[in-house]
Design a protein around this motif. Structure first.
Motif, mmCIF file in Angstrom:
data_model
loop_
_atom_site.group_PDB
_atom_site.id
_atom_site.type_symbol
_atom_site.label_atom_id
_atom_site.label_comp_id
_atom_site.label_asym_id
_atom_site.label_seq_id
_atom_site.Cartn_x
_atom_site.Cartn_y
_atom_site.Cartn_z
ATOM 1 N N VAL A 207 0.572 13.210 -7.864
ATOM 2 C CA VAL A 207 0.666 13.227 -6.401
ATOM 3 C C VAL A 207 -0.540 12.496 -5.838
ATOM 4 O O VAL A 207 -1.564 12.355 -6.505
ATOM 5 C CB VAL A 207 0.680 14.663 -5.829
ATOM 6 N N ALA A 208 -0.377 12.049 -4.613
ATOM 7 C CA ALA A 208 -1.484 11.359 -3.953
ATOM 8 C C ALA A 208 -2.642 12.339 -3.777
ATOM 9 O O ALA A 208 -2.414 13.514 -3.515
ATOM 10 C CB ALA A 208 -1.016 10.853 -2.596
ATOM 11 N N PRO A 209 -3.866 11.862 -3.955
ATOM 12 C CA PRO A 209 -5.005 12.771 -3.824
ATOM 13 C C PRO A 209 -5.154 13.274 -2.388
ATOM 14 O O PRO A 209 -4.732 12.625 -1.468
ATOM 15 C CB PRO A 209 -6.193 11.905 -4.203
ATOM 16 N N ASN B 279 -2.280 6.538 -4.700
ATOM 17 C CA ASN B 279 -2.382 6.906 -3.285
ATOM 18 C C ASN B 279 -1.198 6.400 -2.451
ATOM 19 O O ASN B 279 -1.019 6.819 -1.321
ATOM 20 C CB ASN B 279 -3.719 6.469 -2.672
ATOM 21 N N LEU B 280 -0.394 5.507 -3.042
ATOM 22 C CA LEU B 280 0.819 5.087 -2.307
ATOM 23 C C LEU B 280 1.824 6.220 -2.216
ATOM 24 O O LEU B 280 2.705 6.229 -1.361
ATOM 25 C CB LEU B 280 1.491 3.914 -3.018
ATOM 26 N N LEU B 281 1.684 7.194 -3.139
ATOM 27 C CA LEU B 281 2.630 8.311 -3.136
ATOM 28 C C LEU B 281 2.448 9.173 -1.892
ATOM 29 O O LEU B 281 3.186 10.111 -1.661
ATOM 30 C CB LEU B 281 2.447 9.162 -4.396
ATOM 31 N N TYR B 282 1.421 8.860 -1.103
ATOM 32 C CA TYR B 282 1.220 9.500 0.183
ATOM 33 C C TYR B 282 2.411 9.261 1.090
ATOM 34 O O TYR B 282 2.668 10.016 2.005
ATOM 35 C CB TYR B 282 -0.026 8.866 0.799
#
Lengths: 216, 615
Positions: B613-615, B450-453
């Protein structure tokens, strides 16, 4: 400006490929309030995530010439095991802004009180939104991306955000809003784009976009 | 006597304008004032009939109160004490009723409850308190008895209604609320009677008229509904609702064309009113005009997909059509549109031609690495140093157990002077620099996805940050344990520290590469944990942590040499002991493995970038 250069995106599902966007080239002005209209499942949120850089287009490039926020909304982005304060610190570090200044702003803006030191997992979606909006408004982005698709923020907070964004707009920051809520679209935006059948059709006038979207 | 006390005595004496003057002079009218002064001012405003200002101030103080879970009533009491100590009994009751009534009208029955329960407790004979408290109970719990309670005191409450109602509604509101209650209880006939009374008392109030119209339609009295709704003029805010209801009634009495024309008119005024399109769709559906019904229902779906009743209408339509509804029905071919000037691609944008500065790029990557490392350390080792102690204790426990076993079975030292040294030169590097790094990297991908947000964070940064953190932690642990042993028995020889460091680093890089593959794999293939465990065991067995190359039969050694970790552990020992040298191993093989592994890792990260990818 956000430049789309031959940007295309599709999803493969068990029911076959679904095109979100056929190759599209256009430039989105980032000093305006831009509404993205599209029915459920048209790929509005995916478009927003591509602009934010969370997702990569299948083809083409999206170039941001200004600073762009992450997709703001009432889900996503925060680490749920960390407290609100720790999340703010992390985001301050990656965005190269002063940690203490940002935290002071977030405490004041989101009014989470003692919840700033509770893990985000214990937050309600409204509190989550308050944290997320507070942190992003504390970092001076040029262009804010807002996904109101899942928005349930309370009236009080929505008004506060509206004020904060109005202030940003005066400082020539822009925003892009994905929403079903006609009221908030009118409140924040002055131009619009309609996303349907894999095409992004831009309008220089919001009313025109809304009318087109509903009536064709 | 100070100013506040003066204001309080003016309040107690019923001299509200005087109290208002004193408090306003103190700056209590501004949000910056202290909570107590501000609440006193707010109460004064309520009593001076400036209700809006008073309520606004109370809400504003409640918003900045530290404990926002507390009810507003409690907050007010804790700021100024019991109302009776401040005001006369009648004034206190008036404040409670007005504010309670306000929250009731704002549909905040939870907040209203405390005010109205207190009003009822203060005077059980007060008809307004009885009525409003019962209204609140009905709003909260839907009690039938509450409606009866309201009905009993209705006339008496109406006689005193100016004590509570003065913003909107007036006395009619008492009948209106009973109408609402009976409508909720599905007593449509009774509801219609109360609402008709409310409309008769206050004919200007459109909300009452609209609800009555709606009830009349549900009762099948279409003519009456049309007559009732017609007076709402076109410029009124509520015209769109009235016109929509009228259209429904018109349709019911067979005036289909007129009904459709009215709905089209409403759609023009309110292009995003999904309900209008739904009603339109229903009319066309009943007429059997599936094509137009599809157009209307698609519009309703585009404006509000969650509109109640829409789903079933679409279901009916799809049965008639024999296919799925086209939600884009009515929209022209998007390819016909030219991009307007404001959106024309501007590839001459000067910012596009600027080259990104290399130094700024590196600085940004370093910032992100630092941020991720600090963040993960916080999560992992949050509660003081216990997590960190575990990084040290865990390998020590393993070593202590194996050393104890060796001692019990009387195993002679394989190399060096003691079994302890053998374990520290083989098992410890494997545990810290391979297993630890591998599992941290492999777990981090799923945990941190979720950091990929945040655009700044890339999968590579996440992997690299985890590697760096574990690598540095392991180095510290290694130095502490080796140093500790040296202090304990003075046996440290360490012939070639550089070789040891190089081998440890190389081992951790292998851990990172393997961890990345499993971490990515687990995102795609759920059952991969099992395969990870099997491969782990094999690598462990062939790692040379518990034997040295010279000890094992050549056939086994042939297989062990395929494991790059085996080579590296042997290098650690070569550098650790002056007396030990293993000639089977060479640097080329593990370094080639690392090179190929890193290239494959980068290629895989690139290939799966759309799936990670971030959810």
């Amino acid at each position: 400006m956000i430049h789309f250069i031959e940007v295309a995106k599709q999803y493969s599902t068990w029911a076959g490929d679904r095109v979100i966007l056929f190759p599209t080239s256009l430039s989105i002005p980032t000093n305006r309030g831009v509404a993205v209209l599209g029915r459920n499942g048209s790929g509005k949120s995916t478009l927003l995530r591509m602009i934010a850089g969370v997702e990569t287009p299948d083809h083409g490039r999206i170039i941001r010439t200004v600073s762009v926020s992450w997709p703001l909304g009432f889900s996503g982005g925060m680490s749920v095991h960390m407290t609100g304060r720790q999340n703010a610190r992390f985001i301050a570090r990656i965005n190269h802004v002063d940690e203490d200044d940002l935290i002071a702003f977030v405490e004041d803006f989101s009014e989470l009180g003692p919840y700033m030191d509770e893990p985000v997992a214990t937050y309600s979606s409204g509190m989550f939104g308050r944290l997320s909006f507070g942190i992003s408004l504390g970092i001076d982005f040029d262009f804010y991306l807002i996904d109101e698709g899942t928005s349930t923020g309370d009236q009080w907070f929505q008004e506060k955000c509206a004020q904060a964004f109005a202030e940003r707009r005066r400082k020539s920051s822009g925003l892009l809003l994905v929403s079903h809520n006609a009221q908030s679209v009118e409140q924040y935006c002055d131009i619009g784009m309609v996303l349907y059948r894999g095409h992004l059709v831009p309008f220089t006038d919001l009313d025109e976009a809304v009318r087109f979207y509903v009536h064709g | 006597m100070n100013d506040i006390d003066e204001a309080i005595s003016a309040l107690a004496a019923g001299a509200y304008p005087q109290a208002d003057g004193i408090l306003t002079a103190l700056g209590a009218g501004k949000p910056a004032a202290a909570a107590r002064t501000r609440i006193l001012w707010a109460i004064t405003q309520v009593l001076c009939r400036k209700f809006g200002d008073g309520v606004e101030a109370i809400l504003e103080v409640a918003d900045r109160a530290p404990n926002r879970d507390e009810s507003i009533y409690r907050m007010v009491l804790s700021a100024v004490g019991p109302l009776e100590s401040l005001l006369s009994a009648e004034a206190a009751q008036e404040v409670r009723l007005r504010i309670g009534d306000y929250f009731l009208r704002e549909e905040k029955a939870e907040e209203a409850r405390a005010w109205l329960a207190a009003a009822f407790a203060a005077d059980r004979e007060d008809p307004l308190a009885i009525y409003l408290e019962a209204n609140c109970r009905f709003a909260l719990y839907g009690e039938r008895q509450a409606v009866c309670d309201m009905e009993i005191v209705l006339e008496r409450a109406a006689a005193e209604s100016d004590r509570a109602y003065f913003i909107a509604g007036g006395t009619a509101a008492l009948w209106y609320r009973l109408g609402i209650a009976h409508d909720r209880l599905r007593n449509l006939e009774v509801a219609a009677e109360y609402l008709a009374d409310a409309v008769a008392i206050d004919p200007e109030n459109d909300s009452q008229r609209l609800l009555l119209g709606d009830v009349l339609i549900r009762l099948g009295r279409f003519g009456a509904a049309i007559e009732l709704l017609s007076p709402i003029p076109k410029f009124a805010d509520n015209y769109r609702y009235a016109a929509r209801l009228r259209a429904v009634a018109l349709y019911r009495i067979g005036e289909t064309e007129e009904a459709l024309a009215l709905l089209e008119e409403v759609a023009e005024i309110d292009p995003l009113g999904a309900l209008t399109f739904l009603e339109m769709g229903r009319v066309y559906l009943e007429r059997g005009d599936a094509e137009r019904a599809e157009l209307a229902l698609a519009r309703a779906f585009r404006t509000n997909p969650e509109l109640p009743g829409l789903k079933s209408a679409i279901g009916t339509l799809e049965r008639q059509l024999g296919r799925h509804m086209d939600a884009d029905a009515g929209l022209p071919d998007p390819q016909d549109f030219a991009v307007p000037e404001a959106f024309a691609p501007r590839l001459d944008d000067a910012a596009l031609l600027q080259r990104a500065s290399l130094i700024a790029g590196i600085a940004s990557h370093l910032r992100v690495l630092r941020a991720i490392i600090l963040r993960d350390m916080l999560i992992r080792y949050e509660h003081s140093g216990i997590g960190y102690m575990w990084a040290l204790v865990q390998p020590l426990v393993y070593i202590a157990i194996l050393d104890a076993i060796y001692n019990i079975i009387g195993h002679p030292p394989v190399i060096g002077n003691s079994n302890l040294q053998f374990l520290i030169s083989g098992l410890l590097p494997l545990l810290c620099f391979y297993i630890r790094v591998e599992s941290a990297v492999s777990g981090s991908i799923m945990e941190n996805v979720n950091l990929l947000y945040f655009r700044e964070v890339t999968p590579l940064a996440m992997i690299f940050a985890n590697w760096l953190r574990e690598y540095l932690t392991s180095l510290v642990v290694f130095v502490i344990i080796v140093g500790g042993l040296a202090l304990y028995d003075g046996s440290l020889e360490m012939s070639d520290p550089l070789t040891v460091i190089l081998a440890l680093t190389a081992m951790s890089v292998i851990g990172m590469v393997i961890g990345t593959f499993f971490g990515l794999g687990r995102l795609v293939i759920p059952g991969l944990d099992l395969a990870e465990t099997v491969i782990f065991r094999l690598m462990f067995f062939f790692s040379g942590a518990l034997f040295v190359g010279n000890m094992i039969p050549p056939r086994l050694r042939y297989w062990a040499l395929f494991n790059p970790v085996f080579h590296l552990i042997e290098f650690v020992r070569n550098g650790y002991f002056t007396t030990y040298h293993d000639s089977y191993v060479d640097w080329h093989y593990p370094l080639t493995c690392i090179g190929v592994g890193l290239v494959l890792m980068m290629a895989t990260l690139h290939a799966v970038r759309r799936r990670v990818v971030a959810p």
